[in-house]
Enzyme design. Structure first.
Site, short mmCIF file in Angstrom:
data_model
loop_
_atom_site.label_atom_id
_atom_site.label_comp_id
_atom_site.label_asym_id
_atom_site.label_seq_id
_atom_site.Cartn_x
_atom_site.Cartn_y
_atom_site.Cartn_z
N GLU A 83 0.84 -1.20 0.00
CA GLU A 83 0.00 0.00 0.00
C GLU A 83 0.87 1.25 0.00
O GLU A 83 2.02 1.23 0.43
CB GLU A 83 -0.94 0.01 1.20
CG GLU A 83 -0.35 -0.46 2.52
CD GLU A 83 0.80 0.36 3.04
OE1 GLU A 83 0.71 1.61 2.97
OE2 GLU A 83 1.78 -0.21 3.53
N GLU B 20 4.45 -0.68 1.98
CA GLU B 20 4.68 -0.93 0.55
C GLU B 20 4.66 -2.42 0.19
O GLU B 20 4.72 -2.76 -0.97
CB GLU B 20 6.04 -0.35 0.08
CG GLU B 20 6.23 1.12 0.30
CD GLU B 20 7.62 1.59 -0.14
OE1 GLU B 20 8.42 0.75 -0.62
OE2 GLU B 20 7.92 2.78 0.00
#
Length: 353
Positions: A176, A319
């Site tokens: 994300e 991430e």
């Protein structure tokens, strides 16, 4: 509930129990003392059960980073401005972010899915434009998403899962990117775990004590505003979540429906896993947990799902980076399960005690 959301609740096929038992028994025939490889043995058997074969393979990994902005950033909850979300998407595209370095190391199939950046992005390599809205609304004032936006974000994640399964991927990692998304994740955790925000709030991108106070206040306001509407995991996601968190929920549930194991990353992705497993508890066996985040609420969410993360490196980047670091461990587990010789094959005497 919309008819188009019924897929969220449909039965999920369990792991192959017979294959799991056979894989565990096979571990005891390999040239080592039983149990001497610890959790690697458990992981090898789990992948065998997921793939329905005694000797599992883990070569193809899919990494999808879902990006979106959050209206609650207006409350000063992040150390970085919202412009950073699109700037980081460009950095992903150029291959300069931590997760892109790790994806190259793994030879993973990598893509960013833009589900809701504040501003539109130009066409970029390895970036899919699936933008639903210009970020979520400020959940201190109104629901983060409309029902239609929530449905679209869930469907976007499901599509990513379907694509991965169709490509024969053996492991899915969701990442994300979204300024202020630790605030949304913390609000979800506080609501679902019925814990005070103060016990869960952490530094996120590195805010100081005043920033932590602002995050706590914002979450408390949101919980008070929406309390009467938080009557289901899906409603909680709509009112307090983010477009990228909803997409992760859809991806996790979509993967499980296709028999594809998921490796959960850090704090934000774990909040998505918590929501998704509350929506459909049959998801849980398909989730592996990569690491302990430095965010204080992370362990509480993992405990609620009876999760045992593989690593504890003090990471809090997100991430998908913590999950990517764990992939070689999982590959080792599969290769040990598949490639070690048995006592009989190696003509090695077994333990007689």
């Amino acid at each position: 509930m919309s008819d188009s959301l019924e897929w969220l609740y449909q039965p999920i096929q369990p792991l192959n129990a017979q294959c799991h038992a056979e894989a565990q028994a096979y571990q005891n025939q390999l040239t080592k003392p039983p149990g001497s490889l610890g959790r690697l043995e458990q992981l090898g058997a789990l992948f065998a059960a997921a793939q329905g074969q005694l000797k599992p393979v883990l070569k193809k990994v899919s990494i999808r980073v879902f990006a979106a902005d959050h209206g609650v950033a207006e409350e000063g909850v992040s150390a970085f401005p919202q412009e950073v979300t699109v700037e980081m998407v460009r950095n992903f595209s150029r291959g300069g972010a931590a997760i892109t370095v790790l994806a190259r190391q793994l030879g993973a199939d990598f893509k960013v899915v833009n589900v809701g950046t504040l501003t539109e992005l130009e066409s970029l390599p390895q970036v899919e434009d699936a933008r639903i809205a210009a970020g979520t609304a400020n959940f201190c004032r109104q629901p983060a998403m409309s029902p239609a936006q929530l449905e679209a974000a869930l469907a976007c994640g499901r599509r990513a899962a379907e694509q991965a399964a169709d490509q024969g991927v053996q492991l899915f990692i969701g990442g994300e990117m979204g300024i202020a998304n630790t605030t949304a994740a913390t609000a979800l955790a506080a609501a679902l775990l019925e814990q005070p925000a103060r016990s869960l709030v952490g530094p996120g991108t590195g805010v100081d004590s005043a920033g932590i106070d602002r995050k706590t206040t914002a979450i408390d306001r949101a919980l008070a505003l929406h309390q009467a509407k938080l009557d289901s995991p899906l409603a909680t996601l709509q009112h307090l979540g983010g477009l990228e968190i909803a997409a992760l929920c859809g991806a996790y549930l979509g993967c499980a429906r296709r028999g594809l194991p998921v490796l959960v990353d850090g704090f934000i992705t774990t909040s998505a896993a918590l929501v998704a497993s509350r929506i459909n508890p049959q998801l849980r066996p398909w989730l592996l947990f990569s690491h302990n985040s430095a965010e204080p609420g992370h362990r509480l969410m993992q405990q609620a799902m009876d999760a045992e993360p593989l690593l504890d490196l003090g990471m809090r980047l997100g991430e998908g980076s913590g999950a990517a670091v764990c992939v070689p461990l999982l590959q080792s587990a599969c290769r040990l399960q598949s490639e070690m010789a048995t006592f009989a094959e190696a003509a090695v005497s077994e333990n007689i005690c």
